[in-house]
Design a protein around this motif. Sequence first.
Motif, PDB file in Angstrom:
ATOM      1  N   ASP A 421       1.043  -1.189  -0.066  1.00  0.00           N
ATOM      2  CA  ASP A 421      -0.035  -0.063   0.020  1.00  0.00           C
ATOM      3  C   ASP A 421       0.985   1.130  -0.232  1.00  0.00           C
ATOM      4  O   ASP A 421       1.457   1.658   1.134  1.00  0.00           O
ATOM      5  N   VAL A 422       1.192   1.807  -1.357  1.00  0.00           N
ATOM      6  CA  VAL A 422       2.149   2.949  -1.074  1.00  0.00           C
ATOM      7  C   VAL A 422       1.786   4.078  -0.542  1.00  0.00           C
ATOM      8  O   VAL A 422       2.554   4.846  -0.193  1.00  0.00           O
ATOM      9  N   THR A 423       0.462   4.255  -0.415  1.00  0.00           N
ATOM     10  CA  THR A 423      -0.018   5.680   0.356  1.00  0.00           C
ATOM     11  C   THR A 423       0.374   5.526   1.827  1.00  0.00           C
ATOM     12  O   THR A 423       0.994   6.449   2.493  1.00  0.00           O
ATOM     13  N   ARG A 424       0.130   4.118   2.489  1.00  0.00           N
ATOM     14  CA  ARG A 424       0.407   3.846   3.801  1.00  0.00           C
ATOM     15  C   ARG A 424       1.793   3.866   3.978  1.00  0.00           C
ATOM     16  O   ARG A 424       2.459   4.343   4.838  1.00  0.00           O
ATOM     17  N   PHE A 425       2.715   3.336   3.168  1.00  0.00           N
ATOM     18  CA  PHE A 425       4.059   2.874   3.140  1.00  0.00           C
ATOM     19  C   PHE A 425       4.894   4.264   2.948  1.00  0.00           C
ATOM     20  O   PHE A 425       6.204   4.576   3.401  1.00  0.00           O
ATOM     21  N   ARG A 426       4.229   5.246   2.059  1.00  0.00           N
ATOM     22  CA  ARG A 426       4.908   6.559   2.065  1.00  0.00           C
ATOM     23  C   ARG A 426       5.490   7.165   3.289  1.00  0.00           C
ATOM     24  O   ARG A 426       6.603   7.669   3.330  1.00  0.00           O
ATOM     25  N   ALA A 427       4.887   7.204   4.351  1.00  0.00           N
ATOM     26  CA  ALA A 427       5.358   7.916   5.617  1.00  0.00           C
ATOM     27  C   ALA A 427       6.659   7.264   6.018  1.00  0.00           C
ATOM     28  O   ALA A 427       7.385   7.916   6.871  1.00  0.00           O
ATOM     29  N   TYR A 428       6.817   5.926   5.759  1.00  0.00           N
ATOM     30  CA  TYR A 428       8.042   5.408   6.246  1.00  0.00           C
ATOM     31  C   TYR A 428       9.341   6.039   5.509  1.00  0.00           C
ATOM     32  O   TYR A 428      10.320   6.024   6.003  1.00  0.00           O
ATOM     33  N   LEU A 429       9.064   6.298   3.863  1.00  0.00           N
ATOM     34  CA  LEU A 429      10.029   6.564   3.428  1.00  0.00           C
ATOM     35  C   LEU A 429      10.238   8.326   3.685  1.00  0.00           C
ATOM     36  O   LEU A 429      11.475   8.757   3.839  1.00  0.00           O
ATOM     37  N   GLU A 430       9.385   8.807   4.094  1.00  0.00           N
ATOM     38  CA  GLU A 430       9.476  10.219   4.664  1.00  0.00           C
ATOM     39  C   GLU A 430      10.272  10.170   5.980  1.00  0.00           C
ATOM     40  O   GLU A 430      10.930  11.193   6.040  1.00  0.00           O
ATOM     41  N   ARG A 431       9.998   9.327   6.667  1.00  0.00           N
ATOM     42  CA  ARG A 431      10.708   9.290   8.064  1.00  0.00           C
ATOM     43  C   ARG A 431      12.028   8.818   7.913  1.00  0.00           C
ATOM     44  O   ARG A 431      12.996   9.394   8.631  1.00  0.00           O
ATOM     45  N   ALA A 432      12.421   8.047   6.939  1.00  0.00           N
ATOM     46  CA  ALA A 432      13.887   7.687   6.580  1.00  0.00           C
ATOM     47  C   ALA A 432      14.547   8.870   6.290  1.00  0.00           C
ATOM     48  O   ALA A 432      15.782   9.056   6.562  1.00  0.00           O
ATOM     49  N   LEU A 433      14.031   9.993   5.374  1.00  0.00           N
ATOM     50  CA  LEU A 433      14.611  10.944   5.138  1.00  0.00           C
ATOM     51  C   LEU A 433      14.816  12.061   6.217  1.00  0.00           C
ATOM     52  O   LEU A 433      15.992  12.571   6.197  1.00  0.00           O
ATOM     53  N   ARG A 434      13.900  11.953   7.187  1.00  0.00           N
ATOM     54  CA  ARG A 434      14.254  12.796   8.438  1.00  0.00           C
ATOM     55  C   ARG A 434      15.224  12.263   8.968  1.00  0.00           C
ATOM     56  O   ARG A 434      16.335  13.164   9.823  1.00  0.00           O
ATOM     57  N   ILE A 435      15.408  11.069   9.387  1.00  0.00           N
ATOM     58  CA  ILE A 435      16.529  10.365   9.996  1.00  0.00           C
ATOM     59  C   ILE A 435      17.945  10.677   9.344  1.00  0.00           C
ATOM     60  O   ILE A 435      18.883  10.961   9.891  1.00  0.00           O
ATOM     61  N   LEU A 436      18.030  10.596   8.122  1.00  0.00           N
ATOM     62  CA  LEU A 436      19.200  11.074   7.427  1.00  0.00           C
ATOM     63  C   LEU A 436      19.587  12.724   7.285  1.00  0.00           C
ATOM     64  O   LEU A 436      20.808  12.840   7.502  1.00  0.00           O
ATOM     65  N   ARG A 437      18.588  13.289   7.744  1.00  0.00           N
ATOM     66  CA  ARG A 437      18.939  14.722   8.067  1.00  0.00           C
ATOM     67  C   ARG A 437      19.474  14.981   9.347  1.00  0.00           C
ATOM     68  O   ARG A 437      20.098  16.006   9.876  1.00  0.00           O
ATOM     69  N   HIS A 438      19.221  14.070  10.414  1.00  0.00           N
ATOM     70  CA  HIS A 438      19.495  14.279  11.685  1.00  0.00           C
ATOM     71  C   HIS A 438      20.272  12.868  12.345  1.00  0.00           C
ATOM     72  O   HIS A 438      19.836  12.036  12.878  1.00  0.00           O
ATOM     73  N   ARG A 439      21.501  12.490  11.586  1.00  0.00           N
ATOM     74  CA  ARG A 439      21.966  11.264  11.810  1.00  0.00           C
ATOM     75  C   ARG A 439      22.549  11.113  13.200  1.00  0.00           C
ATOM     76  O   ARG A 439      22.906  12.266  13.687  1.00  0.00           O
ATOM     77  N   ARG A 440      22.402   9.889  13.931  1.00  0.00           N
ATOM     78  CA  ARG A 440      22.963  10.018  15.033  1.00  0.00           C
ATOM     79  C   ARG A 440      24.522   9.973  15.037  1.00  0.00           C
ATOM     80  O   ARG A 440      25.279   9.898  13.966  1.00  0.00           O
ATOM     81  N   GLY A 441      25.200  10.469  16.245  1.00  0.00           N
ATOM     82  CA  GLY A 441      26.651  10.672  16.396  1.00  0.00           C
ATOM     83  C   GLY A 441      27.468   9.640  15.645  1.00  0.00           C
ATOM     84  O   GLY A 441      27.233   8.567  15.622  1.00  0.00           O
ATOM     85  N   GLU A 442      28.519  10.346  14.895  1.00  0.00           N
ATOM     86  CA  GLU A 442      29.410   9.423  14.107  1.00  0.00           C
ATOM     87  C   GLU A 442      30.764   9.404  15.087  1.00  0.00           C
ATOM     88  O   GLU A 442      31.778   9.378  14.550  1.00  0.00           O
TER      89      GLU A 442
END
Length: 442
Positions: A421-442
Amino acid sequence: MAKAFRNLNRRAKPQKYGVALVAVFILVALTYVTRTRTTSMRFSLGEFVTPEKKPICDTSNRKSDICEADGDVRIMGKDTRMVFVAGGGGGGESWTIKPYARKWDAGSGARVREVTLKLVDGYAQDRRCSVNHTVPAMVFAIGGWTGNYFHDFVDVLVPLFETAYHFGGEVQFLIANLNRPWMDKYQLFFKKLSRYEIIEYDDDDDDAIRCFKHVTLGLRCTSAEDFQMEPSKSPHGYTMFDFAKFARGAFSLERDYASRMGEEADKKPRLMVITRATTRRFMNVEEIVRMAEEVGYEVVVTEGDPDVSKFSRIVNSCDVLMGVHGSALTNMVFLPTNAVVIQVVPWGNLDWIAGHYFRDPSDQMKLNYLEYSISEEETTLTELYPREHAVFKDPMSLHPQNADWETFSRIFLKEQNVKLDVTRFRAYLERALRILRHRRGE
């Protein structure tokens, strides 16, 4: 003179006591050092007690047995499959193990031949060394379920890293159940762990007696769980993060860290969508790709590649990896640190199996993990079973603990495909983008 003598005596007494005190102190110190440093015996309640020796073989782990010994080690292959150790005392003791890291699984063990380690007091003339090696020996097997991508890692490559990495390449591998095409597939991994040409322990034409000063028989597993390590139980404190870093180095992968959103204005994050050739396939890949591109990804679609060196480079170039539960998700080891793994969990209350195999390992590798469990409407099982069937009404009744593994795997792992269900799944890909913006400590 007498007065002087009496005064001398009075001055001498404190010195006499001081010498006595120093002597007592030294005696106490020597007694303490002797008691704490002795390795041969200790005195207790008037009796000499021999301390416990470090066991040669540890058979307590659920997944693997491992033996380690120093001394005059002589290894014989061919039909004997014997490892003899002299010089450590205890002649006559022996251990027979299957040197493959899945001992609880009878099915995998059936494909692995046993090897015996035996302590001896000395050697007869017919056991003279044919070859003397200057580095330690490691004897293990790659039979079992190797050939399945997931088991390649959890049964061999991860335990091998735990056992061999600390040698710094100065170790000789003797491998039973050796499979040349399989070895070629992972040759870069093996060459990173040992600088020496591998010896085939099953070679029936090799009647050499190989001599070493140290031997390790079997592979170490610090965790009873698959695809995981327990640093507290590792002699060297190794972690799955260490393993992932090592794997990237073995295959000469370029990226250690995932891209941070915004670092390069024109560069989109790369999303790898792993499709499957037969079971648990995505039925609407094109629809998934269109939606992902709308969200802002550059999308790579693949079923995988038997050329691990080539495919690992593609995985390492990506920032997000998504796929339905299965062995292809093992490729997460090649992702750069702080990348995102999205596991799509098939229908049937499979959260336990998803977490056991990939959720916990991804966290240990310092990857970000998202989990998407599909609904009834997203499984093709609706085309095979009526809605009132236990498949939908009571999936747990069909799990191995309530039915059997064959029934469970046939229904939920083999018969099932996924229409996301791409409509339902879209939120997960959007969340992944947010994670990439705020990566945990390197």
